[in-house]
Enzyme design. Structure first.
Site: not given
Ligand SMILES: *Cc1c(COP(=O)(O)O)cnc(C)c1O
Length: 427
Positions: A144, A239, A267
């Protein structure tokens, strides 16, 4: 356990927001039942509106590696807020955060702050296309990368959970620029590049996949990604929105010793405030406006509050003992959970990288999306609700990673292991 107030709020919320939430997995659809509404959090604990206390292993889906409301972060935020919440102009704070990130990620020569992980991946892909003057993107099944149109193909947790691999509203023509391959399949990867390299701008990958649980790269996979992309002049994008400062201080690239061309972060680097960043080789990043011709901008990018929370978080993380302590707690939890499952006679597979982890209810080795799906979802649902009843808050989906923080104590972990044993026993 009382959940009356959460239920009441949920009834109101669904009249106002799609599914009553601002991000799908929060709605608990994957486990049945209603979501808990949270009132506050401190350290390793969160508290719902009914006053129930939980040990938190979601940690806002990863960012809160120091635990909730870490004192020096809160203090710095209060001070920053009094100096104004946004200027839309450069600050010295941005230089400080960029410097801290660069120190941890030597592959990043230049960096651009954005407001979410989604923005980071979307922008990184644009730069890669601008740099190579090619269009196609290679991604891996179950990874994702945020809700970027062209990447909502076989995109992990949300999709895996709901059984909808794609999204409505994404034109077929966008998807036709995306090549999806199985994670950990080096052969398929090599063959695809050999055939299509001339059209491929970039390869984007979660170096440890956190969006279908926690899946580790096999021995040569990341190395093959690096060697093959280099050979064909394709941009390799890691990522590390989830793995950055989580798998190790310098992310998965430090842990596995692979240098990507571009890295996406988010994050942890926002310390719980909305943030993202992308960066990498100077030669590529110099193409970003205003230095170069790839346009990318943001009203609130480099926001002083978000950057302040990031700086304070990374300062704590850069202290030598931090990751040692995290590792010790994580090992304790790993051993405890494996032992609890075994004593209860439940077959599970447990994986972790640094302080991200997942327990699958399967006997198969989980190495990709297909094997992740062998997990027994009914068992997971029962396990989830039993943990909630015992005051342990884990992600409401089998296909999400769990996290621990610096705030998790030995006592927290012992309580968690005990609860897990009870939950396993009842399966
Ligand atoms: C969370 C996540 C994203 C998206 O970040 P948002 O801030 O939610 O947009 C992208 N990639 C990975 C690997 C993630 O874990």
């Amino acid at each position: 356990m009382k959940r009356k107030k959460s239920e009441k709020l949920y009834k109101k919320a669904i009249t106002l927001m799609p599914g009553g939430v601002n991000s799908p997995v929060r709605a608990f659809r994957a486990v049945g039942g209603n979501p808990l509404f949270i009132a506050r959090a401190k350290g390793s604990k969160i508290y719902d509106v009914d006053g129930n206390e939980y040990i938190d292993y979601v940690l806002s889906w990863g960012p809160l590696i120091l635990g909730h409301a870490y004192p020096t972060v809160v203090k710095a935020l209060k001070k920053a807020a009094e100096r104004g919440t946004s200027y839309g102009a450069p600050t010295s704070l941005e230089i400080e955060l960029a410097g801290l990130i660069k120190k941890a990620f030597p592959s990043i020569e230049k960096i651009r702050m954005v407001n979410s992980g989604t923005e980071a991946t979307m922008s990184a892909i644009r730069v890669a296309r601008g740099f190579t003057k090619r269009n196609k993107v290679v991604k891996f099944e179950g990874c994702y990368h945020g809700h970027v149109d062209g990447l909502l193909v076989s995109a992990g947790s949300g999709g895996a959970t709901f059984g909808i691999p794609d999204s409505l509203g994404v034109p077929q023509s966008y998807i036709s620029e995306t090549i999806v391959l199985p994670f950990n399949d080096t052969e398929a990867f090599k063959n695809t590049l050999k055939e299509h390299w001339n059209d491929i701008a970039c390869v984007i990958v979660e170096p440890v996949v956190g969006n279908m649980g926690c899946i580790l790269p096999n021995d040569n996979f990341l190395k093959a990604l690096r060697e093959e992309t280099e050979k064909y002049g394709i941009v390799l994008i890691f990522d590390e929105v989830m793995t950055g400062f989580r798998v190790a201080f310098g992310g998965a690239q430090q842990y596995y010793g692979i240098k990507p061309d571009l890295t996406c972060l988010g994050k942890v680097i926002g310390g719980g405030l909305p943030v993202g960043a992308y960066g990498g080789k100077g030669e590529i990043m110099s193409l970003v406006a205003p230095e170069g011709g790839v346009y990318q901008a943001g009203t609130l990018s480099g926001n002083p509050l978000a950057v302040t929370a990031g700086i304070e978080t990374l300062k704590i993380l850069s202290k030598h003992a931090t990751y040692k302590k995290l590792e010790k707690s994580m090992k304790h939890l790993e051993d405890g959970l494996k032992d609890a499952a075994q004593r209860a006679g439940v077959k599970v597979k447990f994986y972790r990288a640094g302080t991200m982890f997942c327990t699958y209810f399967t006997e198969a080795e989980v190495v990709d999306a297909r094997t992740a799906k062998t997990s027994d979802i009914e068992k997971f649902k029962k396990f989830f609700w039993s943990m909630i009843e015992q005051g342990i808050y884990i992600a409401p989906s089998q296909f999400e990673a769990g996290f621990i923080s610096l705030a998790h104590t030995e006592k927290d972990i012992e309580k968690t292991v005990k609860a897990a044993y009870e939950a396993f026993r009842k399966l």
